[in-house]
Scaffold this active site. Structure first.
Site, PDB file in Angstrom:
ATOM      1  N   ALA A   1       0.857  -1.207   0.114  1.00 46.19           N
ATOM      2  CA  ALA A   1      -0.145   0.020  -0.073  1.00 46.19           C
ATOM      3  C   ALA A   1       0.811   1.342  -0.036  1.00 46.19           C
ATOM      4  O   ALA A   1       0.093   2.384   0.083  1.00 46.19           O
ATOM      5  CB  ALA A   1      -0.951   0.174   1.114  1.00 46.19           C
ATOM      6  N   SER A   2       2.233   1.094  -0.179  1.00 50.47           N
ATOM      7  CA  SER A   2       3.094   2.301  -0.135  1.00 50.47           C
ATOM      8  C   SER A   2       3.441   2.824  -1.454  1.00 50.47           C
ATOM      9  O   SER A   2       3.567   1.921  -2.513  1.00 50.47           O
ATOM     10  CB  SER A   2       4.240   2.079   0.949  1.00 50.47           C
ATOM     11  N   CYS A   3       3.664   4.163  -1.590  1.00 55.84           N
ATOM     12  CA  CYS A   3       4.108   4.476  -2.947  1.00 55.84           C
ATOM     13  C   CYS A   3       5.599   4.650  -3.228  1.00 55.84           C
ATOM     14  O   CYS A   3       6.053   4.530  -4.192  1.00 55.84           O
ATOM     15  CB  CYS A   3       3.955   6.274  -2.870  1.00 55.84           C
ATOM     16  N   VAL A   4       6.637   4.229  -2.293  1.00 55.05           N
ATOM     17  CA  VAL A   4       7.796   3.983  -2.234  1.00 55.05           C
ATOM     18  C   VAL A   4       8.361   2.514  -2.027  1.00 55.05           C
ATOM     19  O   VAL A   4       9.111   2.222  -1.881  1.00 55.05           O
ATOM     20  CB  VAL A   4       8.750   5.197  -1.834  1.00 55.05           C
TER      21      VAL A   4
END
Lengths: 164, 104
Positions: free
Chosen positions: B101-104
């Site tokens: 669920a993280s962008c990075v």
């Protein structure tokens, strides 16, 4: 409209502030993490994101930024004239870097290394290199090549092009 | 959420094929999911999967690239070569964990 998945992106970074450089890096890294082929092209002041002497000293522009607020984003905007106070830019940059670190978003130098290791091409704009009197030695080792606009378009064949 | 049978066990997955519930997951199931992704699991893969599973158990989230590098000690290049075409996403799927669920 077809729902064909995106296979390749070219991301152009043209601004040299922290908020000018990070979005392009996050998008390029995110593309690679989705298995999308990616190339990053640095032009004008965006080039500072890959200049080894300056890349880890990139700051938020606090002057003329009416959206500036304390981190929770719901507070009163900082009066724009306050952005010109000495140390404001360094302070805002420090605050934001701390927040980014919590989210595991690396400093620019480390991020460029991660993105390069992820297989993303990293290129610099020929016109800007000439305009700023730069040589290959000024760049971080991850910068692959200096490209003309024509070479950039050639390399971007089949890409979505994103200008930031 | 579509149901799917892996190694004779019926599991429910989300639309992208990630397990909704980790409890029926085991190492054999991981090997089968990996085959579907075109990956044959080796010890090097298991080093990544074990770290992701342990970190998920501790933090409740699939670790991002930087955490895998710095804390897990797995270089970016290695992750991309072990799990081509979206390393963390594929590793999470094989580990029976939710979509990162993280962008990075």
């Amino acid at each position: 409209m077809s729902d064909e998945p995106i296979k390749k992106v070219s991301i152009i970074v043209s601004k040299g502030s922290l908020d000018g450089i990070y979005p392009g890096l996050i998008m390029a890294n995110g593309a690679r993490m989705e298995g999308i082929e990616a190339n990053l092209f640095f032009t004008f002041f965006g080039l500072y994101g890959v200049l080894k002497k300056y890349m880890n000293d990139i700051k938020i522009a606090t002057v003329g930024n009416p959206a500036m607020r304390v981190p929770d984003a719901k507070g009163m905007p900082l009066p724009t004239w306050m952005g010109a106070l000495p140390g404001m830019s360094a302070f805002a940059t420090h605050m934001m870097s701390k927040e980014m670190d919590k989210l595991d978003i690396p400093p620019i130098g480390e991020f460029i290394e991660m993105i390069s290791d992820a297989g993303c091409g990293i290129y610099a704009c020929r016109a800007t290199v000439d305009m700023f009197h730069l040589t290959e030695d000024d760049f971080c080792p991850q910068m692959d090549r200096v490209l003309t606009v024509g070479e950039f378009y050639e390399l971007s064949a089949g890409s979505q092009i994103i200008f930031t | 959420m579509p149901d799917k049978t892996i190694n004779g066990v019926t599991v429910s997955t989300d639309d992208d094929g990630f397990l909704q519930d980790h409890s029926p997951w085991n190492k054999d199931m991981a090997a089968t999911i990996a085959e579907e992704e075109g990956i044959t699991l080796t010890d090097a893969h298991w080093k990544v999967l074990d770290y992701i599973l342990a970190d998920f158990a501790e933090k409740g989230a699939v670790p991002g690239m930087r955490r895998l590098n710095k804390v897990g000690g797995i270089p970016t290049k290695e992750l991309y070569s072990l799990f081509p075409g979206g390393p963390i996403k594929k590793a999470a799927k094989i580990a029976g964990l939710p979509k990162p669920a993280s962008c990075v």
